[in-house]
Design an enzyme around this catalytic site. Structure first.
Site, PDB file in Angstrom:
ATOM      1  N   HIS A 126       0.839  -1.198   0.000  1.00  0.00           N
ATOM      2  CA  HIS A 126       0.000   0.000   0.000  1.00  0.00           C
ATOM      3  C   HIS A 126       0.877   1.252   0.000  1.00  0.00           C
ATOM      4  O   HIS A 126       2.078   1.174   0.252  1.00  0.00           O
ATOM      5  CB  HIS A 126      -0.922   0.037   1.215  1.00  0.00           C
ATOM      6  CG  HIS A 126      -2.116  -0.866   1.107  1.00  0.00           C
ATOM      7  ND1 HIS A 126      -2.067  -2.191   1.474  1.00  0.00           N
ATOM      8  CD2 HIS A 126      -3.378  -0.639   0.666  1.00  0.00           C
ATOM      9  CE1 HIS A 126      -3.264  -2.746   1.283  1.00  0.00           C
ATOM     10  NE2 HIS A 126      -4.070  -1.830   0.791  1.00  0.00           N
ATOM     11  N   LYS A 130      -0.338   4.716   4.564  1.00  0.00           N
ATOM     12  CA  LYS A 130      -1.319   3.832   5.202  1.00  0.00           C
ATOM     13  C   LYS A 130      -0.830   3.437   6.590  1.00  0.00           C
ATOM     14  O   LYS A 130       0.279   2.925   6.758  1.00  0.00           O
ATOM     15  CB  LYS A 130      -1.574   2.591   4.351  1.00  0.00           C
ATOM     16  CG  LYS A 130      -2.689   1.686   4.910  1.00  0.00           C
ATOM     17  CD  LYS A 130      -3.088   0.619   3.932  1.00  0.00           C
ATOM     18  CE  LYS A 130      -4.151  -0.297   4.509  1.00  0.00           C
ATOM     19  NZ  LYS A 130      -5.385   0.418   4.867  1.00  0.00           N
TER      20      LYS A 130
END
Length: 240
Positions: A126, A130
């Protein structure tokens, strides 16, 4: 039939994507700390973990069905609090394709269970901002994989013991989300990968979840919605 009135908590990445995908717009969209501006049929919580409890209190007080799409929250008494008063659906990932992948992960786990040389694993990537690691989606896929492979009883981010499923986590760049479930055997490797090209699939799935949830009472997950659509795909030896 009148259009469903939907309210939205959150103006972050997922909240903005939901607002863009809502075909008839939203009754309201509020940021953290702001109050809803009117009654709705279903509210979607795309805010932050710290706000989920207060949004649930609001939903219970107003009798409003609630879809929870925030990540990283923990309400151990959620089922007792809901107690059939409203409909609540929780999900770490609203993509129907990811729900399909979870089912395939369980099948891959069953295949791994037949031969201890087939070692299952999971890798997720990600964007660098995040906060939670592993992602909620990775945890969901890990649970699905371990459901098929009982010799793996827990996951770890460190060097795994024989009973542990290893999860690799990458936080870099601007990646929307890539998840890979794999089996590593001495002579071959099998991998199944899902890559999100935008947040549109998650937004579309959240809106589909809101429509599915309205009128139901109790606690649900995205898997309950997906079962209606996906389980017939796994019927063999006859018509699907």
């Amino acid at each position: 039939m009148s259009a469903l009135r939907i309210g939205l908590f959150g103006r972050g990445r997922l909240g903005s994507a939901i607002a863009n995908e809502a075909p008839d717009g939203l009754a309201w969209q509020v940021d953290q700390g702001d109050s809803p501006t009117g009654p709705v049929d279903v509210a979607i919580d795309a805010s932050v973990a710290e706000a989920v409890a207060s949004h649930l209190d609001w939903a219970l007080d107003t009798g409003t069905d609630l879809v929870i799409g925030a990540t990283g929250w923990n309400l151990p008494d959620l089922e007792a609090r809901v107690a059939g008063r409203i409909g609540v659906l929780t999900s770490s990932n609203f993509s129907l394709t990811v729900a399909f992948m979870a089912r395939l992960a369980t099948v891959m786990g069953r295949f791994a269970e037949r031969d201890p040389a087939r070692d299952p694993y999971l890798v997720e990537h990600h964007h660098r901002l995040k906060a939670d690691a592993p992602s909620g989606t990775a945890k969901t896929l890990a649970a699905a994989l371990m459901a098929g492979c009982p010799r793996k009883t827990e996951w770890t981010l460190s060097t795994p013991a024989l009973h542990q499923l290893n999860i690799g986590v990458v936080r870099a760049g601007a990646e929307f989300g890539t998840h890979t479930v794999g089996l590593d055997a001495p002579a071959e490797v099998l991998e199944l990968t899902h890559t999100a090209r935008s947040r549109a699939p998650f937004a579309q799935g959240a809106l589909a979840a809101a429509r599915w949830l309205h009128g139901r009472k109790g606690l649900f997950t995205m898997d309950d919605l997906a079962a209606d659509l996906l389980d017939p795909l796994f019927v063999f030896g006859g018509k699907p």
